[in-house]
Scaffold this active site. Structure first.
Site, short mmCIF file in Angstrom:
data_model
loop_
_atom_site.label_atom_id
_atom_site.label_comp_id
_atom_site.label_asym_id
_atom_site.label_seq_id
_atom_site.Cartn_x
_atom_site.Cartn_y
_atom_site.Cartn_z
N HIS A 244 -5.62 -15.18 -6.21
CA HIS A 244 -5.58 -15.84 -4.90
C HIS A 244 -4.95 -14.93 -3.85
O HIS A 244 -5.46 -14.81 -2.73
CB HIS A 244 -4.79 -17.15 -4.99
CG HIS A 244 -4.61 -17.84 -3.68
ND1 HIS A 244 -5.54 -18.71 -3.15
CD2 HIS A 244 -3.60 -17.78 -2.77
CE1 HIS A 244 -5.11 -19.16 -1.98
NE2 HIS A 244 -3.94 -18.61 -1.72
N GLU A 245 -3.84 -14.28 -4.21
CA GLU A 245 -3.19 -13.37 -3.27
C GLU A 245 -4.08 -12.17 -2.98
O GLU A 245 -4.09 -11.65 -1.86
CB GLU A 245 -1.83 -12.93 -3.81
CG GLU A 245 -0.83 -14.06 -4.03
CD GLU A 245 -0.67 -14.96 -2.82
OE1 GLU A 245 -0.78 -14.46 -1.67
OE2 GLU A 245 -0.44 -16.17 -3.00
N HIS B 185 -7.95 -9.72 4.69
CA HIS B 185 -7.33 -8.83 5.67
C HIS B 185 -8.15 -7.56 5.85
O HIS B 185 -8.38 -7.10 6.98
CB HIS B 185 -5.90 -8.48 5.22
CG HIS B 185 -5.14 -7.68 6.22
ND1 HIS B 185 -4.36 -6.60 5.86
CD2 HIS B 185 -5.02 -7.78 7.57
CE1 HIS B 185 -3.80 -6.08 6.94
NE2 HIS B 185 -4.19 -6.78 7.99
N HIS C 281 -6.40 -12.95 -0.23
CA HIS C 281 -5.84 -12.74 1.12
C HIS C 281 -5.93 -11.27 1.51
O HIS C 281 -6.21 -10.94 2.67
CB HIS C 281 -4.39 -13.20 1.16
CG HIS C 281 -4.23 -14.69 1.18
ND1 HIS C 281 -4.92 -15.50 2.05
CD2 HIS C 281 -3.44 -15.51 0.42
CE1 HIS C 281 -4.57 -16.77 1.83
NE2 HIS C 281 -3.68 -16.79 0.86
#
Length: 223
Positions: free
Chosen positions: A94-95, A102, A98
């Site tokens: 999940h991270e 980005h 991100h």
């Protein structure tokens, strides 16, 4: 007082339930083994996306996992960083979602980065302005506080697709790269879905507070 209970208490209860759901599903998925650690899964996902420059570090705490766009670092809690469980690889992925957002300049993430300083200021200043405006009968100040609180609400709304999209990316990468077989994905989906619900609960709480103060201020205007 009745108005307060109608608008404030239910969202607080919803947030409490959402947090409990996260802890329950996370604890359950922590007992299910994965093929690699969360750190290894994160490295694999990042490298496959051409993001070898993004570092992965361990950070203290429980469920303290996050991605820092400014530093280009993914920080994982000890259980996630070193744990070879479905919970660990799911949260790590999940991270990574991100980080990929980005790198690809995902629109809603760009908006949240732009809105965050204003939202952080608004969350602190809004209550002061609203309470002072109502206490001193300065309705202009109260409406200014409501506008500031509106910025916080907009941030919460825009942040929802960011979190859901990161989870969608995570689930796809875990299966595509063979980190988690399809038959084990329900546990991962459960953890990520529960985590997403905490953001939904947070948005509802902010919306309820906004409506509550809007009604209070409008009633004061009529008086």
């Amino acid at each position: 007082m009745l108005l307060y209970f109608m608008f404030i208490i239910p969202p607080m209860l919803l947030a409490f339930v959402a947090q409990g759901m996260v802890k329950y599903r996370y604890a359950k998925a922590l007992k299910l083994p994965a093929r690699m650690t969360g750190a290894a899964a994160a490295r694999l996902i990042l490298d496959s996306a051409g993001l070898r420059h993004i570092k992965i570090e361990q950070t203290p705490g429980k469920l303290s996992d996050h991605y820092s766009p400014r530093e280009k670092i993914i920080r994982l809690s000890p259980e996630v960083y070193g744990g070879s469980t479905l919970a660990s690889v799911g949260i790590a992925a999940h991270e990574c979602g991100h980080a990929i957002q980005h790198a690809t300049k995902y629109g809603p993430l760009v908006l949240t980065q732009f809105a965050w300083p204003m939202a952080a200021f608004g969350s602190n200043a809004a209550f002061i302005a609203i309470i002072a405006g109502l206490a001193l009968n300065l309705l202009g100040l109260a409406y200014l506080g409501l506008a500031l609180f509106g910025v916080v609400l907009v941030y919460q709304l825009v942040n929802l697709p960011v979190e859901f999209n990161a989870s969608t990316r995570a689930k796809a990468q875990l299966v595509t790269l063979g980190v988690v077989p399809e038959q084990d994905m329900p546990a991962v989906r459960g953890v990520l879905w529960a985590a997403a619900m905490t953001y939904v609960a947070g948005m509802i709480a902010v919306l309820s507070q906004f409506l509550y103060y809007a009604l209070i201020i409008m009633n004061s205007s009529r008086d």
